[in-house]
Scaffold this motif. Structure first.
Motif, PDB file in Angstrom:
ATOM      1  N   ASP A   1       1.777   3.373   1.199  1.00 37.86           N
ATOM      2  CA  ASP A   1       0.547   2.841   1.628  1.00 37.86           C
ATOM      3  C   ASP A   1       0.443   1.252   1.279  1.00 37.86           C
ATOM      4  O   ASP A   1       1.444   0.700   0.720  1.00 37.86           O
ATOM      5  CB  ASP A   1      -0.753   3.588   1.272  1.00 37.86           C
ATOM      6  CG  ASP A   1      -0.875   3.799  -0.305  1.00 37.86           C
ATOM      7  OD1 ASP A   1      -0.083   2.962  -1.004  1.00 37.86           O
ATOM      8  OD2 ASP A   1      -1.831   4.234  -0.621  1.00 37.86           O
TER       9      ASP A   1
ATOM     10  N   ASP B   1      11.816   5.354   3.529  1.00 37.66           N
ATOM     11  CA  ASP B   1      10.520   4.775   4.076  1.00 37.66           C
ATOM     12  C   ASP B   1      10.737   3.877   5.182  1.00 37.66           C
ATOM     13  O   ASP B   1       9.914   2.906   5.198  1.00 37.66           O
ATOM     14  CB  ASP B   1       9.627   4.167   2.983  1.00 37.66           C
ATOM     15  CG  ASP B   1      10.756   3.140   2.288  1.00 37.66           C
ATOM     16  OD1 ASP B   1      10.077   2.671   1.399  1.00 37.66           O
ATOM     17  OD2 ASP B   1      11.641   2.945   2.830  1.00 37.66           O
TER      18      ASP B   1
ATOM     19  N   ARG C   1       8.884   6.033  11.106  1.00 41.16           N
ATOM     20  CA  ARG C   1       7.724   6.196  11.206  1.00 41.16           C
ATOM     21  C   ARG C   1       7.528   7.678  11.719  1.00 41.16           C
ATOM     22  O   ARG C   1       8.393   8.228  12.560  1.00 41.16           O
ATOM     23  CB  ARG C   1       6.843   5.482  12.225  1.00 41.16           C
ATOM     24  CG  ARG C   1       5.548   5.785  12.425  1.00 41.16           C
ATOM     25  CD  ARG C   1       4.874   5.232  13.759  1.00 41.16           C
ATOM     26  NE  ARG C   1       5.480   3.954  14.170  1.00 41.16           N
ATOM     27  CZ  ARG C   1       4.930   2.970  13.222  1.00 41.16           C
ATOM     28  NH1 ARG C   1       4.082   2.974  12.389  1.00 41.16           N
ATOM     29  NH2 ARG C   1       5.489   1.564  13.562  1.00 41.16           N
TER      30      ARG C   1
ATOM     31  N   ASP D   1       2.512   9.713   9.106  1.00 49.12           N
ATOM     32  CA  ASP D   1       1.885   8.330   8.867  1.00 49.12           C
ATOM     33  C   ASP D   1       0.733   8.446   9.741  1.00 49.12           C
ATOM     34  O   ASP D   1       0.492   8.943  10.696  1.00 49.12           O
ATOM     35  CB  ASP D   1       2.936   7.209   9.620  1.00 49.12           C
ATOM     36  CG  ASP D   1       4.118   7.107   8.593  1.00 49.12           C
ATOM     37  OD1 ASP D   1       3.960   6.862   7.542  1.00 49.12           O
ATOM     38  OD2 ASP D   1       5.318   7.151   9.083  1.00 49.12           O
TER      39      ASP D   1
ATOM     40  N   LYS E   1       9.083  -0.998   4.431  1.00 49.11           N
ATOM     41  CA  LYS E   1       8.048  -0.237   5.429  1.00 49.11           C
ATOM     42  C   LYS E   1       6.643  -0.521   4.767  1.00 49.11           C
ATOM     43  O   LYS E   1       5.902  -0.661   5.150  1.00 49.11           O
ATOM     44  CB  LYS E   1       8.267   1.117   5.554  1.00 49.11           C
ATOM     45  CG  LYS E   1       7.251   1.894   6.302  1.00 49.11           C
ATOM     46  CD  LYS E   1       7.714   3.300   6.361  1.00 49.11           C
ATOM     47  CE  LYS E   1       6.304   4.199   7.095  1.00 49.11           C
ATOM     48  NZ  LYS E   1       6.668   5.646   7.210  1.00 49.11           N
ATOM     49  N   SER E   2       6.966  -0.545   3.140  1.00 51.44           N
ATOM     50  CA  SER E   2       5.575  -0.430   2.300  1.00 51.44           C
ATOM     51  C   SER E   2       5.169  -1.936   2.323  1.00 51.44           C
ATOM     52  O   SER E   2       3.977  -1.963   2.337  1.00 51.44           O
ATOM     53  CB  SER E   2       6.250  -0.085   0.946  1.00 51.44           C
ATOM     54  OG  SER E   2       6.377   1.267   0.835  1.00 51.44           O
TER      55      SER E   2
ATOM     56  N   HIS F   1       3.421  -2.248   5.514  1.00 52.33           N
ATOM     57  CA  HIS F   1       1.826  -1.801   5.522  1.00 52.33           C
ATOM     58  C   HIS F   1       0.839  -2.782   5.324  1.00 52.33           C
ATOM     59  O   HIS F   1      -0.370  -2.737   5.712  1.00 52.33           O
ATOM     60  CB  HIS F   1       1.877  -0.622   4.476  1.00 52.33           C
ATOM     61  CG  HIS F   1       1.929   0.706   5.007  1.00 52.33           C
ATOM     62  ND1 HIS F   1       1.244   1.383   5.811  1.00 52.33           N
ATOM     63  CD2 HIS F   1       3.262   1.593   4.992  1.00 52.33           C
ATOM     64  CE1 HIS F   1       1.834   2.398   6.141  1.00 52.33           C
ATOM     65  NE2 HIS F   1       3.049   2.691   5.586  1.00 52.33           N
TER      66      HIS F   1
END
Length: 816
Positions: free
Chosen positions: A165, A343, A346, A350, A710-711, A714
């Motif tokens: 997240d 990670d 998707r 998610d 990916k983090s 976010h």
């Protein structure tokens, strides 16, 4: 301007003067120069830069050992980058000494806090990252005796996070910018969120000695709040371990267990896991006693890592200020032996992607593709993750079956990101059937919020339709004729509009018209699509892919979209119009008083007046409940309480990179919802700041920069929409006369829009915050902090606040 801003303006490496003289001795190894960090001072630094250019030119002329020359160049560049901050810091300190002389002479009044604020942007990188609770009033620098700027603070209620997240993204972002050695997860006694979870656990276990609920909103229950649900496992474990213990003892143990839980979540990050395993990072747990201020460290990973980075847990007693460092994680070895989950894709776990963020993701993905920095797709681990985790595509793409137009590739998206439907000529037969039904499945079941209809240049089906219209000849087969008939309306209009134009121009126009025709069929023949667009939960746009260049021309939504769906699309109109500040001032007496107080506090901070704020009372145990929630950036090195000269307990600050709110169900969203339900604040203010490195990075994403983890996405994905609009507005015309002026205008506009975007996401996707704003007197405001002066520009409420509150799209259920 920030260093990122200068790099953006320059766009290239500086070149040495043509007559550069090599003052730095060439026989000194580059590695030694890097290790030494050019400690000899500014003259040595300049000489090193000149010699680097001189040596490389000579090597190029001689044509010898080009690879070695490249290595030397990289080493010198690293050394220069490292030492440039040192030079700036030396200059800043020299200027401070000069200013001190003026102060002693009585030329002007000193203001240490403003000086710390200005100098914090020039100091060397921070030494550690602290993840702490938003309701923890003491500044981290004061708690640990650090200098301003030495600690990067991420603040969220309950000091918690979730897999991938925005909290994890903020930490990853800081670690990617500077390789810091330590991340500390700091718990504390008397933690409001932990106490709420313990009360729920005690009631579930049948205990009768449960203290009363503290929520200000009596119609909400603690067990309904997402944050409480996230902390409940730690509370249940505490109750299982000491079932007859007092409420206070249970809260104390649950707080420490929650530190471990957060550390475990951090280990789910691929970057953090790899950094710990490689010895670059330590993640440490700690616990602070708020009575004494004492911090006890809970060391997790040191002997195994034995290197430059550790992740630690800590617990703080807010009465004493004592921080307890909690030692190794009970399952440390198990954590290190378990490979973190992937990670990079998707999955169904998610949250749904807001339509504007999905659209911007496709736009910047295509720019990466055209610049040749797109990623790879189809690796085995990606496929395994999707097979086990389900799908949650960000967009439905209706494209042509032409083999030269590979949708996932030219959007630079991973498997699982797009729900792709392809037919010859990107057509929908008669407006009904399997294709439209498939798109409805993605929207209704998979919660996809964006539909993109893509045509492409040199389309064979469109060309055949144009020829058929001009020659009146049919197709060789009935099925092929059906395909051409679906394009015939667009082809006839193109030929009628350009009767004497070459075939290529007619095909180009027909391709765009066919995209609009497909969008019209989607809206006219699908109720779920019409309703989604009318509520602005769903976005439908068109684009044309250029086969020769690899780029996309975005043609936008259908020009008659509002009349087709029968609704006024306020958000769409606001996005399409050039941004001009039209924000609303405070509406209620309570909000006006709070905003006036914040303005006066900031004025005292800037104008060197007598300060009333948190440092007047060193205690960190305050019973006062906040009337203001503030969302700020974690890369700002000065406490927000100082900037607004707030008294202890008046303001609850949540900090993350990019001052984002995260996504519904995430830790940051849950933290804000708990704060609103618990304290019933009258103002929630989102504070962006100029020179924000996240905004600069998002602007680079708009230009097609390489995709981060990916983090980190976010964080960046929620900032990119504002940056995209700022860039688009600037391309339409700018009042600035210089390149630097235009860049500053874009950065400032993006920063302001990003604060407003955070507000919009909260009003749309949080039932609790939406209810508080609509029925309980909460106002959401935006502001921009000038990072050179400390002055805050108060923007006001979102211009569409009334329209956003009139929407009935947000769920009325508190629990997600």
């Amino acid at each position: 301007m920030s260093s990122v801003g200068f790099a953006t303006l320059a766009g290239q490496e500086p070149r040495a003067p043509a007559q550069a003289v090599p003052l730095w001795q060439p026989n000194v190894p580059a590695a030694a120069a890097v290790e030494r960090g050019y400690s000899g001072g500014p003259a040595t630094l300049a000489a090193g830069a000149c010699v680097g250019a001189f040596m490389l030119r000579g090597g190029k002329r001689a044509g010898k050992n080009k690879k070695q020359a490249a290595v030397v160049k990289a080493g010198l560049q690293d050394a220069n980058r490292q030492s440039s901050s040192e030079v700036l810091w030396q200059l800043a300190k020299g200027n401070s000494a000069f200013c001190e002389q003026l102060r002693k002479a009585g030329s002007y009044k000193a203001n240490t806090k403003v000086d710390n604020f200005a100098e914090s942007f020039l100091k060397p990188p921070p030494k550690a990252i602290i993840l702490s609770c938003s309701k923890f009033d003491a500044p981290m620098s004061a708690l640990f005796g650090a200098q301003p700027g030495e600690l990067c603070t991420v603040r969220v209620l309950g000091n918690t996070c979730g897999h991938g997240d925005g909290v994890v993204g903020s930490i990853e972002y800081e670690l990617s910018a500077v390789q810091l050695p330590v991340v500390i997860v700091l718990g504390n006694s008397r933690n409001e969120a932990v106490e709420a979870a313990v009360r729920v656990a005690m009631r579930s276990a049948g205990r009768t000695d449960v203290p009363p609920c503290k929520l200000a909103f009596n119609d909400y229950k603690g067990e309904d709040l997402i944050l409480v649900k996230k902390l409940l496992p730690a509370a249940n474990d505490a109750l299982s371990s000491i079932p007859k213990a007092s409420y206070e003892a249970l809260c104390d143990l649950a707080g420490k267990l929650n530190v471990w839980s957060t550390v475990e979540s951090l280990f789910q990050s691929r970057k953090i896991y790899d950094d710990v395993a490689a010895g670059r990072l330590t993640v440490q747990g700690a616990y602070c006693d708020v009575k004494t201020g004492k911090v006890q460290f809970l060391k997790i990973y040191d002997d195994v890592a034995a290197g430059r980075l550790t992740v630690q847990g800590a617990y703080c007693d807010v009465k004493t200020g004592k921080v307890q460092f909690l030692g190794e994680h009970p399952a440390q070895q198990d954590l290190l032996e378990q490979d973190p989950p992937l990670d990079v894709v998707r999955t169904a776990s998610d949250p749904p992607v807001p339509p504007h963020e999905a659209l911007c993701s496709l736009a910047v993905g295509n720019r990466r593709y055209t610049k040749g920095v797109g990623g790879e797709i189809g690796q085995s681990y990606v496929l395994k993750a999707l097979a086990g985790g389900g799908q949650l595509p960000a967009a439905v793409v209706l494209g042509c079956a032409d083999s030269r137009a590979p949708v996932e590739i030219y959007f630079d998206q991973q498997p699982g990101d797009l729900f792709v439907l392809r037919t010859a000529g990107n057509t929908i037969e008669g407006g009904y059937g399997g294709l439209l039904g498939s798109a409805e499945y993605a929207v209704a079941v998979l919660k996809t919020k964006l539909i993109v209809v893509t045509g492409h240049t040199l389309c064979g089906a469109v060309t055949a339709a144009i020829k058929s219209v001009k020659t009146k000849e049919g197709m060789p087969t009935e099925n092929l004729g059906a395909v051409v008939d679906n394009i015939r309306v667009a082809a006839e209009m193109a030929v009628k509009t350009l009767p004497d134009a070459p075939l290529e121009q007619q095909v180009k126009m027909a391709t765009t018209l066919n995209v609009f025709e497909c969008m019209q069929k989607i809206m006219r023949h699908s109720k779920i699509m019409r309703d989604g667009i009318a509520s602005e939960e769903l976005m439908l746009v068109g684009a044309v892919y250029n086969i020769e260049e690899g780029s996309l021309e975005w043609v936008g939504p259908h020009p008659e979209q509002e009349s087709i769906v029968g609704a006024t699309l306020h958000q769409h109109r606001w996005r399409e119009a050039p941004y001009m500040r039209k924000a609303m001032a405070p509406s209620t007496p309570e909000a006006r008083d709070i905003m006036h107080r914040l303005q006066e506090g900031n004025t005292r901070f800037v104008e060197k007046s007598e300060l009333h704020g948190v440092h007047e009372n060193p205690s960190i145990a305050h019973e006062d409940e906040p009337d203001t929630i503030m969302i700020g950036s974690s890369n700002l090195r000065v406490p927000y309480e100082d900037i607004f000269d707030s008294k202890p307990g008046q303001v609850l600050v949540q900090q993350c990179m990019g001052n984002i709110a995260g996504h519904a169900g995430g830790a940051m969203f849950a933290s804000l919802e708990f704060a609103v339900a618990r304290f019933a604040p009258k103002v929630l203010i989102v504070v962006g700041h100029t020179g924000d490195e996240v905004v600069s990075a998002a602007l680079q994403q708009v230009k097609g920069a390489k995709l981060p983890s990916k983090s980190m996405r976010h964080v960046l994905d929620q900032v990119v929409p504002s940056c995209m609009k700022a860039v688009t507005d600037a391309s339409r015309g700018s009042a600035a006369a210089t390149t630097g002026g235009r860049q500053l205008q874009v950065e400032y506009t993006a920063t302001e829009l990003n604060a407003l975007y955070t507000i919009k996401q909260l009003l749309i996707h949080s039932p609790i915050i939406r209810d508080a704003a609509k029925n309980r007197g909460l106002e959401l405001h935006a502001a921009v902090l000038d990072s050179t002066t400390g002055k805050v520009d108060f923007v006001g409420q979102h211009p569409l606040v009334k329209e956003l509150l009139e929407r009935d799209s947000a769920s009325k259920q508190v629990a997600h």
